[in-house]
Design a protein around this motif. Structure first.
Motif, mmCIF file in Angstrom:
data_model
loop_
_atom_site.group_PDB
_atom_site.id
_atom_site.type_symbol
_atom_site.label_atom_id
_atom_site.label_comp_id
_atom_site.label_asym_id
_atom_site.label_seq_id
_atom_site.Cartn_x
_atom_site.Cartn_y
_atom_site.Cartn_z
ATOM 1 N N ALA A 148 0.832 -1.205 0.000
ATOM 2 C CA ALA A 148 0.000 0.000 0.000
ATOM 3 C C ALA A 148 0.866 1.254 0.000
ATOM 4 C CB ALA A 148 -0.930 -0.002 1.214
ATOM 5 N N ARG A 149 1.936 1.234 0.781
ATOM 6 C CA ARG A 149 2.853 2.384 0.842
ATOM 7 C C ARG A 149 3.492 2.638 -0.516
ATOM 8 N NH1 ARG A 149 7.517 1.692 5.119
ATOM 9 N NH2 ARG A 149 8.051 0.047 3.644
ATOM 10 N N ALA A 150 3.910 1.550 -1.192
ATOM 11 C CA ALA A 150 4.511 1.699 -2.520
ATOM 12 C C ALA A 150 3.495 2.229 -3.521
ATOM 13 C CB ALA A 150 5.075 0.361 -2.985
ATOM 14 N N LEU A 151 2.242 1.739 -3.465
ATOM 15 C CA LEU A 151 1.206 2.170 -4.404
ATOM 16 C C LEU A 151 0.828 3.632 -4.216
ATOM 17 C CD1 LEU A 151 -1.151 -0.939 -4.325
ATOM 18 C CD2 LEU A 151 0.132 -0.132 -6.303
ATOM 19 N N LEU A 152 0.837 4.096 -2.967
ATOM 20 C CA LEU A 152 0.452 5.477 -2.707
ATOM 21 C C LEU A 152 1.393 6.477 -3.382
ATOM 22 C CD1 LEU A 152 -1.063 6.878 0.499
ATOM 23 C CD2 LEU A 152 0.834 8.107 -0.505
ATOM 24 N N LEU A 153 2.611 6.058 -3.615
ATOM 25 C CA LEU A 153 3.548 6.917 -4.349
ATOM 26 C C LEU A 153 3.103 7.152 -5.792
ATOM 27 C CD1 LEU A 153 6.914 5.316 -3.188
ATOM 28 C CD2 LEU A 153 6.269 7.694 -2.798
#
Length: 257
Positions: A148-153
């Motif tokens: 999720a953290r990677a996708l939010l970028l």
């Protein structure tokens, strides 16, 4: 024009204990198209993670060029999200703050950060766990937070270095299904490092099989299998036999050197 081009990459390390250089990657060429799911597969020490780190911009090649959208990769960038084998979460922050931490560094307000984080928390199936801390979650759930953290970028590419290696078999299967769903929904390019032939075939649209060290691309296979992938099907097992054959050959060559 390919989305990512790895052109004639060489990586040399100095080994001070043996007083000589170690060739890790030997003239690697690879192209990745937009929205492709490429799995990098090969024996331990063949340079899979090294190559991934170069695409991420974390590591420099000795020679050669890596291009993304026809621009040279010279360092890390927001266009590339990274998911590691361990999710490297901040244990003192709840899920939603871990997911949105880079927005905090940009000075984005709490309300906006929380709303943005929620979108991706829901996407990875963690609704209801927004205020939990990493120690309160399972290994698979923590990996979902990392994704999720990677996708939010909002990256163009997600780079994944054996993210499911430490998970039990059932959790791994669940995470593989979840990742394919996210990839199909989000329409992002994925480069995924794995030791598992079966995992590569479950996930990939293409599988790049690397040689033993020094690593090169031995085979680049397009995987024409319907989704969800049936690991018992005749065609799946044909691919598996072929790839295992390449890996066994590389293992014999490695022992002979």
């Amino acid at each position: 024009m390919p989305f990512i081009e790895v052109k004639d990459i060489v990586k040399m390390y100095h080994d001070p204990k043996r007083g000589k250089n170690l060739l890790a990657l030997d003239h690697v060429d690879l192209t990745v198209e937009k929205n492709e799911f490429l799995c990098l597969l090969g024996p331990s020490g063949c340079g899979k993670s090294t190559l991934l780190n170069m695409i991420a911009g974390f590591e420099k090649q000795t020679s050669g060029t890596i291009l993304m959208n026809d621009k040279e990769v010279t360092g890390p960038g927001a266009d590339r999200g990274m998911v590691f084998q361990q999710p490297t979460l901040m244990p003192w922050l709840p899920v939603w703050e871990n997911v949105s931490f880079h927005l905090k560094l940009k000075g984005v307000g709490k309300k906006e950060r929380r709303e943005k984080a929620q979108e991706f928390i829901d996407m990875v199936g963690l609704k209801g766990f927004e205020n939990h801390y990493p120690y309160e979650l399972s290994g698979g759930m923590n990996q979902r937070v990392g994704i999720a953290r990677a996708l939010l970028l909002n990256p163009s590419v997600i780079l994944m270095d054996e993210p499911f290696a430490a998970l039990d078999a059932q959790t791994k299967m669940d995470m593989q299904e979840e990742l394919v769903r996210i990839w199909q929904f989000h329409k992002v390019t994925v480069i995924f490092v794995t030791h598992s032939v079966e995992e590569a075939l479950i996930l990939g649209t293409k599988v790049a099989v690397m040689t033993h060290r020094p690593g090169k691309i031995r085979e680049l296979l397009s995987i024409h299998l319907p989704r969800p992938r049936d690991v018992t099907s005749h065609l799946f097992n044909e691919y598996k036999r072929d790839i295992l054959g390449y890996i066994r050959e590389e293992s014999k060559l490695a022992k002979a050197t």
